[in-house]
Design an enzyme around this catalytic site. Structure first.
Site, PDB file in Angstrom:
ATOM      1  NE  ARG A 113      -3.872   0.153   2.176  1.00 11.40           N
ATOM      2  CZ  ARG A 113      -4.700   0.391   3.120  1.00 11.40           C
ATOM      3  NH1 ARG A 113      -4.868  -0.566   3.888  1.00 11.40           N
ATOM      4  NH2 ARG A 113      -5.671   1.140   2.930  1.00 11.40           N
ATOM      5  CG  ASP A 173     -13.246   2.537   5.151  1.00 11.01           C
ATOM      6  OD1 ASP A 173     -12.701   2.545   4.385  1.00 11.01           O
ATOM      7  OD2 ASP A 173     -13.156   2.888   6.296  1.00 11.01           O
ATOM      8  CE  LYS A 227      -9.640   3.558   1.126  1.00  7.38           C
ATOM      9  NZ  LYS A 227      -8.993   4.391   2.390  1.00  7.38           N
ATOM     10  NE  ARG A 264     -12.010  -2.255   0.690  1.00 10.79           N
ATOM     11  CZ  ARG A 264     -12.195  -2.031   1.847  1.00 10.79           C
ATOM     12  NH1 ARG A 264     -12.420  -0.649   2.082  1.00 10.79           N
ATOM     13  NH2 ARG A 264     -11.980  -2.422   3.055  1.00 10.79           N
TER      14      ARG A 264
HETATM   15  C1  S3P Z   1      -9.064   5.705   8.074  1.00 13.80           C
HETATM   16  C2  S3P Z   1      -8.999   6.486   7.094  1.00 13.80           C
HETATM   17  C3  S3P Z   1      -9.392   5.838   5.632  1.00 13.80           C
HETATM   18  C4  S3P Z   1     -10.368   4.698   5.888  1.00 13.80           C
HETATM   19  C5  S3P Z   1      -9.582   3.750   6.839  1.00 13.80           C
HETATM   20  C6  S3P Z   1      -9.645   4.071   8.347  1.00 13.80           C
HETATM   21  C7  S3P Z   1      -8.781   6.289   9.362  1.00 13.80           C
HETATM   22  O1  S3P Z   1      -8.318   5.828   4.887  1.00 13.80           O
HETATM   23  O2  S3P Z   1     -10.233   3.939   4.565  1.00 13.80           O
HETATM   24  O3  S3P Z   1     -10.403   2.522   6.835  1.00 13.80           O
HETATM   25  O4  S3P Z   1      -8.952   5.395  10.393  1.00 13.80           O
HETATM   26  O5  S3P Z   1      -8.144   7.219   9.278  1.00 13.80           O
HETATM   27  P1  S3P Z   1      -7.426   6.838   4.166  1.00 13.80           P
HETATM   28  O6  S3P Z   1      -6.919   7.728   5.211  1.00 13.80           O
HETATM   29  O7  S3P Z   1      -6.387   6.082   3.400  1.00 13.80           O
HETATM   30  O8  S3P Z   1      -8.725   7.140   3.146  1.00 13.80           O
END
Ligand code: S3P
Length: 453
Positions: free
Chosen positions: A135, A335, A362, A366
């Site tokens: 990632r 999400d 992700k 996805r």
């Molecule tokens: C999250 C932010 C999101 C989300 C992840 C949880 C967080 O990711 O998709 O499941 O707790 O800050 P991104 O910051 O990469 O968008």
């Protein structure tokens, strides 16, 4: 699905279609994003933070182990894994870890810890599962380097393992290229330890739990409109979020509730209430999207639980029509796209999702894998570079499908299986434990008799 119809094995989940409406009430476990943050922010407080309703899922357990490895005592109740106390030491007293920090599959753990460690004058290494090591990490490493930290990683700092040598940081003004709460939170954690002011411009309203919690702790954090956040080093110690008398209560996770809500929409004659769910507007984009499809979802008994709004969310089975999704709502529903895609398979017309290229980075891609797996069940999902199109309604049939190591894809497929004809087997379903370890149990209870969960 009912308890006698469902067998969960560590890696394989078999689901038969549900024969009766989903009725009654259910609860979902604590919010994953907030559970990570209470550990990390609790470590920075001056004294113990007492927490209830914490999420003991694999992702948050990774953060727990990492925080402990930094010299912070965390006592988890022996009778209740959702009750814990974080014995905050303040940033200055964090210790150099003696081994690599294993973030398991959790992007939030890795990215938030990068920000924390960037300000510490010691060496640390962050790693995790193969999928996490694929990632993108440049988005967090680059601004932290601009602030003065040394962050090294594979492919010129783009991927974990990441090696961090932190130290004296200077605040920066940073326009974030992608709307990401993880990147924003990392920069806030670094900014709290930096000289001067750190100003973050986010392109869209990513979840704001870090800002809310830091403000409640007394941090010098200021918001300008929805998309500019400024932070600097506090002059006085940060206050713990929860005390023994008034513990910090983690709201139910809206992202977990979304699976039950879509199940309630799709299973005929359902009428279901999910209790005590976090309804922070930076998280509830899916409610707006589903309502635009004709979903009968109502938010009841809305109240403020300390720093976050919570409510009971009621859903009744609904006839859905297709919708178009794009723009600022995408980050507030980021999400939920696997389960939104499941809803769209039953909507009349073509649902179009765009501006959602983030879905490709992700837990899995996805866009590609939601389309691949739902299509095995008879759906018509077309991947697009920045989203997907779902043509509906299509009857679904049971199939052998894969989680691709993605907890939310596994749960979305489980909900699709409830309305499919025949049996569905989900391989790699053990990843559900990353965010919602009691998912199959909750679903079994709900689909059984409508008993209270
Ligand atoms: C999250 C932010 C999101 C989300 C992840 C949880 C967080 O990711 O998709 O499941 O707790 O800050 P991104 O910051 O990469 O968008």
């Amino acid at each position: 699905m009912s308890s006698e119809h469902t067998t969960a094995s560590p890696a394989e989940l078999t689901i038969h279609p549900v024969a009766r409406p989903l009725r009654g009430t259910a609860r979902v476990p604590g919010d994953k994003s907030i559970s990570h943050r209470v550990l990390i922010l609790g470590a920075l407080a001056d004294g113990p933070t007492v927490v209830r309703g914490w999420l003991p899922a694999a992702d948050c357990l990774a953060t727990l182990r990492c925080v402990r490895a930094l010299g912070v005592r965390v006592d988890v109740s022996p009778d209740d894994p959702t009750s814990l106390t974080v014995h905050g030491v303040g940033a200055e007293d964090l210790q150099e870890p003696d081994d690599v920090l294993d973030c398991d599959g959790s992007g939030t753990t890795m990215r938030l810890l990068c920000g924390l460690l960037a300000g510490r004058p010691f060496f640390s290494v962050l790693t995790g599962r193969e999928a996490l090591r694929r990632r993108p990490m440049r988005r967090v490493a680059e601004p932290l380097r601009l602030m003065g930290a040394t962050v090294l990683g594979r492919h010129e700092g783009a991927y974990a393992p990441l090696a961090i040598r932190g130290g004296l940081l200077e605040g920066i003004e940073y326009p974030m290229p992608v709307a990401s709460a993880q990147v924003k939170s990392a920069l806030l954690l670094a900014g709290l330890q930096a000289g001067g002011t750190t100003t973050i411009h986010q392109p869209g309203p990513a979840r704001d739990h870090t800002e809310r919690l830091l403000k409640a702790m007394g941090a010098p954090l200021h918001l300008e409109g929805d998309n500019i956040v400024r932070v600097r080093r506090p002059d006085t110690p940060l206050r713990p979020l929860g005390t023994p008398e008034t513990p910090f209560l983690v709201p139910g996770d809206f992202s977990s509730a979304a699976f039950l809500l879509v199940a309630g929409l799709l299973v005929p004659e359902s009428d279901l209430v999910v209790l005590d769910v976090g309804v922070n507007p930076t998280r509830t984009g899916a409610l707006e999207i589903l309502r635009s499809m004709g979903a009968d979802i109502t938010v009841e008994h809305r109240r403020h639980a300390q720093v976050e709004p919570i409510a009971n969310v009621r859903v009744r089975a609904s006839r859905l029509q297709a919708t178009h999704v794009g723009g600022e709502v995408v980050v507030r529903a980021i999400d939920e796209f696997p389960i939104i895609a499941v809803a769209a398979t039953q909507a009349h017309g073509s649902t179009v999702v765009r501006d959602a290229a983030e879905l490709r980075v992700k837990e899995t891609d996805r866009i590609a894998n939601v389309a691949r797996e739902l299509n095995k069940m008879g759906a018509r999902v077309e991947p697009r570079p920045d989203g997907f199109v779902v043509h509906g309604p299509t009857p679904l049939h049971g199939a052998e499908v894969e989680s691709h190591g993605d907890h939310r894809l596994a749960m979305a497929l489980a909900i699709a299986a409830l309305i499919a004809e025949g049996t569905t087997t989900i391989r790699g379903a053990d990843v559900i434990a990353d965010s919602f370890p009691s998912f199959t149990e909750t679903l079994s209870i709900l689909t059984d008799t409508g008993r209270k969960a």
